[in-house]
Design an enzyme around this catalytic site. Sequence first.
Site, PDB file in Angstrom:
ATOM      1  N   GLY A   1       4.340  -7.042 -52.853  1.00 28.26           N
ATOM      2  CA  GLY A   1       5.272  -7.320 -51.749  1.00 28.26           C
ATOM      3  C   GLY A   1       6.679  -7.529 -52.287  1.00 28.26           C
TER       4      GLY A   1
ATOM      5  N   ASP B   1       1.006 -12.068 -58.764  1.00 30.13           N
ATOM      6  CA  ASP B   1      -0.091 -12.200 -59.733  1.00 30.13           C
ATOM      7  C   ASP B   1      -0.978 -10.958 -59.811  1.00 30.13           C
ATOM      8  OD1 ASP B   1      -1.130 -12.733 -57.280  1.00 30.13           O
ATOM      9  OD2 ASP B   1      -2.133 -14.606 -57.839  1.00 30.13           O
TER      10      ASP B   1
ATOM     11  N   THR C   1       7.944 -13.025 -55.619  1.00 29.80           N
ATOM     12  CA  THR C   1       7.216 -13.128 -54.346  1.00 29.80           C
ATOM     13  C   THR C   1       7.777 -14.311 -53.583  1.00 29.80           C
ATOM     14  OG1 THR C   1       5.127 -13.806 -53.299  1.00 29.80           O
ATOM     15  CG2 THR C   1       5.353 -14.334 -55.614  1.00 29.80           C
TER      16      THR C   1
ATOM     17  N   ARG D   1       1.545  -0.820 -53.693  1.00 29.54           N
ATOM     18  CA  ARG D   1       0.307  -1.388 -54.257  1.00 29.54           C
ATOM     19  C   ARG D   1      -0.559  -0.177 -54.621  1.00 29.54           C
ATOM     20  NH1 ARG D   1       1.209  -5.386 -49.792  1.00 29.54           N
ATOM     21  NH2 ARG D   1       1.767  -7.317 -50.839  1.00 29.54           N
TER      22      ARG D   1
ATOM     23  N   ARG E   1       0.008 -16.636 -47.579  1.00 30.89           N
ATOM     24  CA  ARG E   1      -1.382 -16.194 -47.430  1.00 30.89           C
ATOM     25  C   ARG E   1      -2.346 -17.230 -47.978  1.00 30.89           C
ATOM     26  NH1 ARG E   1      -1.735 -10.333 -49.655  1.00 30.89           N
ATOM     27  NH2 ARG E   1      -0.224 -11.397 -50.957  1.00 30.89           N
TER      28      ARG E   1
ATOM     29  N   ASP F   1       3.541 -18.624 -55.141  1.00 32.56           N
ATOM     30  CA  ASP F   1       2.136 -18.966 -55.410  1.00 32.56           C
ATOM     31  C   ASP F   1       1.703 -18.603 -56.823  1.00 32.56           C
ATOM     32  OD1 ASP F   1       2.320 -16.261 -55.053  1.00 32.56           O
ATOM     33  OD2 ASP F   1       0.606 -16.078 -53.722  1.00 32.56           O
TER      34      ASP F   1
ATOM     35  N   ASP G   1       6.170 -16.181 -51.702  1.00 34.04           N
ATOM     36  CA  ASP G   1       5.144 -17.208 -51.467  1.00 34.04           C
ATOM     37  C   ASP G   1       5.165 -18.377 -52.459  1.00 34.04           C
ATOM     38  OD1 ASP G   1       4.280 -15.768 -49.326  1.00 34.04           O
ATOM     39  OD2 ASP G   1       2.472 -14.993 -50.282  1.00 34.04           O
TER      40      ASP G   1
HETATM   41  O1  F6P Z   1       4.975 -11.332 -50.113  1.00 31.38           O
HETATM   42  C1  F6P Z   1       3.845 -12.131 -49.896  1.00 31.38           C
HETATM   43  C2  F6P Z   1       3.368 -11.931 -48.525  1.00 31.38           C
HETATM   44  O2  F6P Z   1       4.520 -12.067 -47.789  1.00 31.38           O
HETATM   45  C3  F6P Z   1       2.279 -12.801 -47.935  1.00 31.38           C
HETATM   46  O3  F6P Z   1       2.660 -14.077 -47.504  1.00 31.38           O
HETATM   47  C4  F6P Z   1       1.762 -11.937 -46.818  1.00 31.38           C
HETATM   48  O4  F6P Z   1       0.459 -12.251 -46.437  1.00 31.38           O
HETATM   49  C5  F6P Z   1       1.833 -10.594 -47.407  1.00 31.38           C
HETATM   50  O5  F6P Z   1       2.878 -10.624 -48.355  1.00 31.38           O
HETATM   51  C6  F6P Z   1       1.996  -9.468 -46.445  1.00 31.38           C
HETATM   52  O6  F6P Z   1       2.407  -8.330 -47.131  1.00 31.38           O
HETATM   53  P1  F6P Z   1       2.174  -6.824 -46.696  1.00 31.38           P
HETATM   54  O7  F6P Z   1       2.359  -6.721 -45.236  1.00 31.38           O
HETATM   55  O8  F6P Z   1       3.211  -6.092 -47.476  1.00 31.38           O
HETATM   56  O9  F6P Z   1       0.792  -6.485 -47.116  1.00 31.38           O
END
Ligand code: F6P
Length: 328
Positions: free
Chosen positions: A15, A107, A130, A76, A176, A134, A132
Amino acid sequence: MLQTIKKIGVLTSGGDAPGMNAAIRSVVRTCAFHDIKCYGIYRGYQGMIEGDFVEMDARSVKGIINKGGTILKSARSQGFRTKEGRQMAYDRLKKAGIDALVVIGGDGSFTGAMIFNKEFEFPVMGIPGTIDNDIFGTTHTLGYDTALNTVVDVIDKIRDTASSHNRLFFVEVMGRDVGHIALNVGIAGGAEEILIPEEDLGLDRLVESLRRSKKSGKSSSIVVVAEGDKIGKSVFELKDYVDQNMEDYDVRVSVLGHMQRGGPPSCFDRVFASRMGVKAVESLITGKSNYMVGMKNDLIELTPFDQAVKGKSKINKELLRVSDIMSI
Ligand code: F6P
């Protein structure tokens, strides 16, 4: 400085997060400073498999420190999860003469980098990007500070309309697996309750707490919910439950979504990205590999990839207590 590395590749993966461009800029310019060639790899590991590279110099990264998103794009890659995919990526890097890699991502991206390093003894360094926050081994991840400021700004706006109509708003924010964003913006935005994956408040206690707020004279309320919170199946289920159990409340839901990942990076994220890019490149030059760059006590430090990937990022429990006291 010891220097056997002549060409470094840089990519963004997973992300996106505000500050990724500032980190790319820093990697490219630190390479230029040390007379090392730098290659941008488009679309993360997928671009590595496909050999989608571009040579970058100090001027290729002008005017991007203030831009959200990533000029190198992100993806990804399923292919990189396979041995064949990683072999193709390795062959592409070797063909281009790239000797080392800086991976800007989360990660999942670091796990990929670690496996790649193990299979091909290829020097890798990670920069945590990121919103998050996390990732274990760093107090901040790139983009987190910007996202906090973006969300607080939105909560302030929601508060205006919530108080005009005496409404209760559930505001869902990203996160998440962890509640860092929710916890911090909840306190900063004056939320009555904050629901995070780490703490299971339970629906009855939520309703009880909202009743208490109302009784204490509050006419509107904001409940910040991390997307990974487990009380209800979704934030809409929370709304339905409160609707059914508190008829005197007019409830609305606002899911903030991907706007949290965009926008110009904050001053903190721009400086943080610049510091981490320098550290990543200079660590590779001095022969280090398989580390994540991060921040501890305002110092830029390295954490071995396996610790960063296996360790768990923890919320600051003191913030829960502060929130309870502030929302009295
Ligand atoms: O970047 C992290 C994050 O924003 C999470 O909090 C969220 O669940 C996820 O990415 C959603 O990403 P995508 O829609 O790109 O899969």
